[in-house]
Design a protein around this motif. Structure first.
Motif, PDB file in Angstrom:
ATOM      1  N   ARG A  69       0.848  -1.196   0.000  1.00  0.00           N
ATOM      2  CA  ARG A  69       0.000   0.000   0.000  1.00  0.00           C
ATOM      3  C   ARG A  69       0.876   1.236   0.000  1.00  0.00           C
ATOM      4  O   ARG A  69       1.966   1.231   0.557  1.00  0.00           O
ATOM      5  N   SER A  76      -4.203  -2.497   0.610  1.00  0.00           N
ATOM      6  CA  SER A  76      -3.033  -2.808  -0.204  1.00  0.00           C
ATOM      7  C   SER A  76      -3.513  -3.240  -1.590  1.00  0.00           C
ATOM      8  O   SER A  76      -4.697  -3.572  -1.783  1.00  0.00           O
ATOM      9  N   ALA A  78      -2.710  -5.974  -2.911  1.00  0.00           N
ATOM     10  CA  ALA A  78      -3.051  -7.390  -2.733  1.00  0.00           C
ATOM     11  C   ALA A  78      -4.463  -7.554  -2.176  1.00  0.00           C
ATOM     12  O   ALA A  78      -5.223  -8.415  -2.638  1.00  0.00           O
ATOM     13  N   GLU A  79      -4.819  -6.733  -1.200  1.00  0.00           N
ATOM     14  CA  GLU A  79      -6.175  -6.814  -0.626  1.00  0.00           C
ATOM     15  C   GLU A  79      -7.227  -6.452  -1.669  1.00  0.00           C
ATOM     16  O   GLU A  79      -8.261  -7.123  -1.776  1.00  0.00           O
ATOM     17  N   ASP A  97      -3.554 -13.202  -0.184  1.00  0.00           N
ATOM     18  CA  ASP A  97      -3.046 -11.854  -0.448  1.00  0.00           C
ATOM     19  C   ASP A  97      -1.754 -11.633   0.328  1.00  0.00           C
ATOM     20  O   ASP A  97      -1.657 -11.954   1.499  1.00  0.00           O
ATOM     21  N   GLY A  99       0.382  -8.564   1.039  1.00  0.00           N
ATOM     22  CA  GLY A  99       0.340  -7.110   0.962  1.00  0.00           C
ATOM     23  C   GLY A  99       1.638  -6.418   1.289  1.00  0.00           C
ATOM     24  O   GLY A  99       1.633  -5.404   1.984  1.00  0.00           O
TER      25      GLY A  99
END
Length: 194
Positions: A69, A76, A78-79, A97, A99
């Protein structure tokens, strides 16, 4: 000699971008890109659509979304990626995920640590076509047996001018990585792709 190295590298960036390897792997890895309040950018969404297709085709039983993030972000990359995949039908227990990482190298190292830690070794990397060779090179250096299945949609592949820009950008980033094994963000190459 320098022109041969640069030209040869640019040719390999272009050549690998055209390869869509869908061989069976332990995981499909989606490299992060910008997200806005948990909503993937068009670049990230194109990558997620490709990863979803690969998952549905049985290329791998799990999808790993990567990317950290930026300062001030609630989510993030990934999230945001995991949320999109789950919202579009991929079972939550099949999406991991990771992150961490705000550039390609950081993301790849973090993802490789998680993947290898689970006893897995093979990965299909999903990113933009021109980013494929560098991402694959970094993944292999991080210990993964990796190949690529790039997206062929989204804003990065729409015009020849954009494609040429990204081929040149990735050629410089790959040459920098190969000579230093450091992140290309130090030379402002890796800000959007990663």
């Amino acid at each position: 000699m320098g022109l041969l190295v640069v030209g040869g590298t640019a040719f390999r960036v272009w050549q690998v971008a055209r390869v869509d390897d869908r061989d069976r792997a332990d995981v499909v890895v989606v490299l992060g890109a910008a997200q806005y309040a948990g909503r993937p950018s068009k670049v990230l969404e194109a990558r997620l659509r490709k990863a979803k297709t690969l998952f549905e085709q049985g290329v791998a039983d799990h999808v790993v979304t990567g990317g950290g993030r930026r300062e001030g972000d609630r989510f993030s990359e990934a999230e945001a990626g995991k949320r999109w995949l789950v919202d579009h039908g991929v079972p939550a227990d099949r999406v991991i995920d990771v992150g961490e990482g705000n550039d390609t190298l950081g993301t790849i190292k973090s993802v490789a640590g998680v993947v290898l830690g689970k006893g897995w070794a093979t990965a299909v990397i999903v990113s933009d076509p021109w980013h494929s060779l560098r991402a694959r090179t970094m993944a292999r250096d991080a210990g993964l047996d990796a190949w690529t299945s790039p997206t062929h949609s989204g804003p990065i592949v729409q015009t020849r001018e954009t494609q040429a820009k990204y081929i040149l950008r990735e050629t410089a980033a790959l040459l920098y990585y190969r000579s230093t094994h450091a992140s290309a963000d130090r030379i402002a190459i890796d800000q959007e792709v990663g």
